[in-house]
Write a protein that holds these residues in place. Structure first.
Motif, PDB file in Angstrom:
ATOM      1  N   ALA A  94       0.806  -1.231   0.000  1.00  0.00           N
ATOM      2  CA  ALA A  94       0.000   0.000   0.000  1.00  0.00           C
ATOM      3  C   ALA A  94       0.832   1.271   0.000  1.00  0.00           C
ATOM      4  CB  ALA A  94      -0.939  -0.004   1.200  1.00  0.00           C
ATOM      5  N   THR A  95       1.868   1.313   0.835  1.00  0.00           N
ATOM      6  CA  THR A  95       2.684   2.522   0.962  1.00  0.00           C
ATOM      7  C   THR A  95       4.069   2.332   0.364  1.00  0.00           C
ATOM      8  OG1 THR A  95       3.117   1.784   3.239  1.00  0.00           O
ATOM      9  CG2 THR A  95       1.468   3.494   2.949  1.00  0.00           C
ATOM     10  N   VAL A  96       4.217   1.310  -0.460  1.00  0.00           N
ATOM     11  CA  VAL A  96       5.483   1.067  -1.170  1.00  0.00           C
ATOM     12  C   VAL A  96       5.400   1.570  -2.602  1.00  0.00           C
ATOM     13  CG1 VAL A  96       6.980  -0.739  -2.106  1.00  0.00           C
ATOM     14  CG2 VAL A  96       6.210  -0.884   0.249  1.00  0.00           C
TER      15      VAL A  96
ATOM     16  N   GLN B  36       6.830   4.887  -6.772  1.00  0.00           N
ATOM     17  CA  GLN B  36       7.344   3.809  -5.920  1.00  0.00           C
ATOM     18  C   GLN B  36       8.342   4.376  -4.933  1.00  0.00           C
ATOM     19  OE1 GLN B  36      10.481   0.568  -6.898  1.00  0.00           O
ATOM     20  NE2 GLN B  36       8.552  -0.479  -7.356  1.00  0.00           N
ATOM     21  N   GLY B  37       8.326   3.833  -3.698  1.00  0.00           N
ATOM     22  CA  GLY B  37       9.366   4.136  -2.725  1.00  0.00           C
ATOM     23  C   GLY B  37       9.094   5.292  -1.803  1.00  0.00           C
ATOM     24  N   ASP B  38       7.940   5.912  -1.875  1.00  0.00           N
ATOM     25  CA  ASP B  38       7.596   7.017  -0.988  1.00  0.00           C
ATOM     26  C   ASP B  38       6.642   6.503   0.078  1.00  0.00           C
ATOM     27  OD1 ASP B  38       6.864   9.310   0.284  1.00  0.00           O
ATOM     28  OD2 ASP B  38       6.195  10.387  -1.498  1.00  0.00           O
ATOM     29  N   SER B  39       7.193   6.166   1.266  1.00  0.00           N
ATOM     30  CA  SER B  39       6.379   5.525   2.299  1.00  0.00           C
ATOM     31  C   SER B  39       5.382   6.473   2.947  1.00  0.00           C
ATOM     32  CB  SER B  39       7.287   4.909   3.375  1.00  0.00           C
ATOM     33  OG  SER B  39       8.053   5.911   4.007  1.00  0.00           O
ATOM     34  N   ALA B  40       5.464   7.764   2.621  1.00  0.00           N
ATOM     35  CA  ALA B  40       4.484   8.707   3.156  1.00  0.00           C
ATOM     36  C   ALA B  40       3.290   8.849   2.217  1.00  0.00           C
ATOM     37  CB  ALA B  40       5.144  10.068   3.370  1.00  0.00           C
ATOM     38  N   ARG B  41       3.245   7.980   1.208  1.00  0.00           N
ATOM     39  CA  ARG B  41       2.242   8.131   0.169  1.00  0.00           C
ATOM     40  C   ARG B  41       1.474   6.835  -0.035  1.00  0.00           C
ATOM     41  NH1 ARG B  41       3.981   9.998  -5.976  1.00  0.00           N
ATOM     42  NH2 ARG B  41       1.884  10.257  -6.855  1.00  0.00           N
TER      43      ARG B  41
ATOM     44  N   ILE C 128      11.164  -2.745   1.890  1.00  0.00           N
ATOM     45  CA  ILE C 128      10.142  -3.491   2.621  1.00  0.00           C
ATOM     46  C   ILE C 128      10.342  -3.338   4.121  1.00  0.00           C
ATOM     47  CG2 ILE C 128       9.347  -5.825   3.192  1.00  0.00           C
ATOM     48  CD1 ILE C 128       9.742  -6.545   0.236  1.00  0.00           C
ATOM     49  N   ARG C 129      11.592  -3.478   4.563  1.00  0.00           N
ATOM     50  CA  ARG C 129      11.880  -3.340   5.994  1.00  0.00           C
ATOM     51  C   ARG C 129      11.495  -1.944   6.501  1.00  0.00           C
ATOM     52  NH1 ARG C 129      15.492  -1.622   9.732  1.00  0.00           N
ATOM     53  NH2 ARG C 129      15.820  -3.033  11.513  1.00  0.00           N
ATOM     54  N   LYS C 130      11.920  -0.934   5.770  1.00  0.00           N
ATOM     55  CA  LYS C 130      11.620   0.447   6.162  1.00  0.00           C
ATOM     56  C   LYS C 130      10.119   0.688   6.207  1.00  0.00           C
ATOM     57  CE  LYS C 130      12.178   5.205   4.489  1.00  0.00           C
ATOM     58  NZ  LYS C 130      12.730   6.057   3.390  1.00  0.00           N
ATOM     59  N   ASP C 131       9.425   0.211   5.199  1.00  0.00           N
ATOM     60  CA  ASP C 131       7.987   0.451   5.101  1.00  0.00           C
ATOM     61  C   ASP C 131       7.221  -0.307   6.181  1.00  0.00           C
ATOM     62  OD1 ASP C 131       5.945   1.760   3.201  1.00  0.00           O
ATOM     63  OD2 ASP C 131       5.155  -0.271   3.433  1.00  0.00           O
ATOM     64  N   ALA C 132       7.640  -1.547   6.466  1.00  0.00           N
ATOM     65  CA  ALA C 132       6.964  -2.345   7.486  1.00  0.00           C
ATOM     66  C   ALA C 132       7.086  -1.689   8.862  1.00  0.00           C
ATOM     67  CB  ALA C 132       7.541  -3.759   7.522  1.00  0.00           C
ATOM     68  N   LEU C 133       8.273  -1.188   9.171  1.00  0.00           N
ATOM     69  CA  LEU C 133       8.464  -0.520  10.460  1.00  0.00           C
ATOM     70  C   LEU C 133       7.647   0.770  10.536  1.00  0.00           C
ATOM     71  CD1 LEU C 133      12.294  -1.061  11.028  1.00  0.00           C
ATOM     72  CD2 LEU C 133      10.408  -2.086  12.316  1.00  0.00           C
ATOM     73  N   GLN C 134       7.542   1.453   9.404  1.00  0.00           N
ATOM     74  CA  GLN C 134       6.722   2.675   9.369  1.00  0.00           C
ATOM     75  C   GLN C 134       5.255   2.345   9.626  1.00  0.00           C
ATOM     76  OE1 GLN C 134       7.764   5.782   9.056  1.00  0.00           O
ATOM     77  NE2 GLN C 134       6.466   7.001   7.716  1.00  0.00           N
ATOM     78  N   MET C 135       4.762   1.280   8.990  1.00  0.00           N
ATOM     79  CA  MET C 135       3.370   0.869   9.198  1.00  0.00           C
ATOM     80  C   MET C 135       3.145   0.498  10.667  1.00  0.00           C
ATOM     81  SD  MET C 135       0.289   0.342   8.022  1.00  0.00           S
ATOM     82  CE  MET C 135       0.432   0.368   6.220  1.00  0.00           C
TER      83      MET C 135
END
Length: 387
Positions: free
Chosen positions: A88-90, A96-101, A138-145
């Motif tokens: 969703a946020t990847v 692609q790659g903007d975890s705030a989006r 994936i790691r960065k995004d999962a921790l953000q979620m």
């Protein structure tokens, strides 16, 4: 003068020399050289404590947040159904790659409350997964979620191999999940679906008992590697016209591959029903989804497990898909969460299951109405799933 309490404490308090080896004459001569500062830094740093672990653990070795998640997956259905999307946020349409989006947020103003990632590739030390997404992202995004209180789910479609090979490869999966920790060393709980079936993988051809042995072998690796942040899940895909779909629609037995031994039985079951853009048939989807989910929910709940759903029509060719087809399914069944399949690449490829900026306004409005219904839970409304 009589020694005070402070004097006594100071005399009894250990100093640096109590923990570090004494500096010998030879070492003293070395300190006088150019490298004296470096030597002092090394001596002091060798005596410092490692970073404090703020995570909390239950009696079974799982983190308390993971235990709470497993329990709350059952109780949160009383509040509604959590809504999210794969990657969703990847990535989304054209980015692609903007975890705030996320495409969900850009059309509705609400944030997805759950996401999913495929881990295939990590077992071979690849930098990207089978969908071309980097594992670092994936790691960065999962921790953000996790930090925002959303659900993190992961699947692993293991490459073909012997049981022993799969067990060795599963160790790398275990290491990746166990290392999903934030700056305070708190683990992000993960709903983990090893070996999802019905997607055309080699293990789909195994007899049910052999598949269950393979599933058990993978989960035993997770236990042996002491991964403390996994909620076990079982995932199975249903396609139009398949034997499993026919069983679901005619009252047949479902999920005969789902492990039922007490020590490896999953907590949650995810039914996958996604129509590709090449085979999209809105009439069939609208007629099938309610019957499928009703059968899935009944089968799963009869085993005291938690039902969930991954769904969507790639290309969204039905303008009332969300309010007329999917929303009634959510209201009539106690689903823990619903994930839509991913939005990826250029819009011309029609690989999207939720609207994005620029699509037909009628589809956007339908999704907004769906999102604002009280039975759907987005991240803005998701509180306490780990408490």
């Amino acid at each position: 003068m009589k020694p005070t309490l402070i004097h006594t404490f100071l005399r009894s308090t250990p100093s640096l020399k109590d923990f570090c080896p004494p500096i010998t004459g030879e070492a003293r001569r070395g300190l006088a050289g150019v490298g004296s500062l470096l030597l002092l830094i090394l001596l002091v740093s060798s005596c410092t404590k490692s970073k404090k672990d703020y995570d909390e653990y239950g009696s079974d070795g799982m983190t308390t947040r993971t235990e709470h998640l497993a329990a709350n997956l059952r109780t949160f259905v009383n509040k509604g159904t959590i809504i999210g999307q794969q990657y969703a946020t990847v990535e989304g349409i054209g980015w692609q790659g903007d975890s705030a989006r996320s495409d969900i947020n850009e059309v509705s103003g609400l944030d997805p409350a759950a996401t999913s990632y495929e881990l295939k590739g990590i077992e071979r030390d690849k930098k990207v997964n089978s969908d071309g997404i980097s594992f670092s992202l994936i790691r960065k995004d999962a921790l953000q979620m996790f930090r925002h209180g959303g659900l993190v789910t992961m699947t692993w479609q293991a490459p073909e191999g012997s049981v022993e090979t799969i067990k060795e490869e599963a160790k790398k999966v275990a290491a990746f999940i166990a290392n999903l920790r934030d700056d305070y060393l708190i683990h992000a709980p993960v709903i983990f679906y090893p070996l999802p079936t019905g997607l055309g993988n080699w293990y789909d051809r195994l007899p049910a008992d052999q598949y269950q042995e393979l599933y058990k072998a993978v989960m035993e690796v997770m236990k042996d590697e002491e991964v403390p942040n996994i909620v076990a899940g079982y995932a199975e895909a249903f396609t139009d016209g398949s034997p499993t779909m026919k069983a679901a629609l005619t009252g047949g037995k479902l999920f005969d591959r789902c492990p039922d031994e007490a020590d490896i039985q999953p907590v949650i079951v995810n039914a996958i029903y996604v129509q590709s853009s090449a085979k999209a048939d809105t009439a069939t989807y609208a007629a099938t989804l309610p019957r499928l989910v009703q059968a899935v929910a009944h089968s799963v709940q009869s085993r005291n497990l938690v039902p969930s759903l991954t769904t969507g029509i790639e290309g969204i060719i039905a303008k009332n898909l969300y309010t007329k087809t999917i929303l009634p399914v959510i209201k009539n069944n106690r689903l823990s969460y619903v994930l839509f399949s991913s939005n990826r690449g250029d819009f011309k490829n029609r690989h999207f299951a939720v609207p994005y900026p620029g699509i037909d306004n009628a589809i956007i409005n339908d999704f907004v109405t769906f999102s604002n219904d009280r039975s759907t839970i987005f991240r803005n409304e998701l509180n306490g799933v780990y408490l």
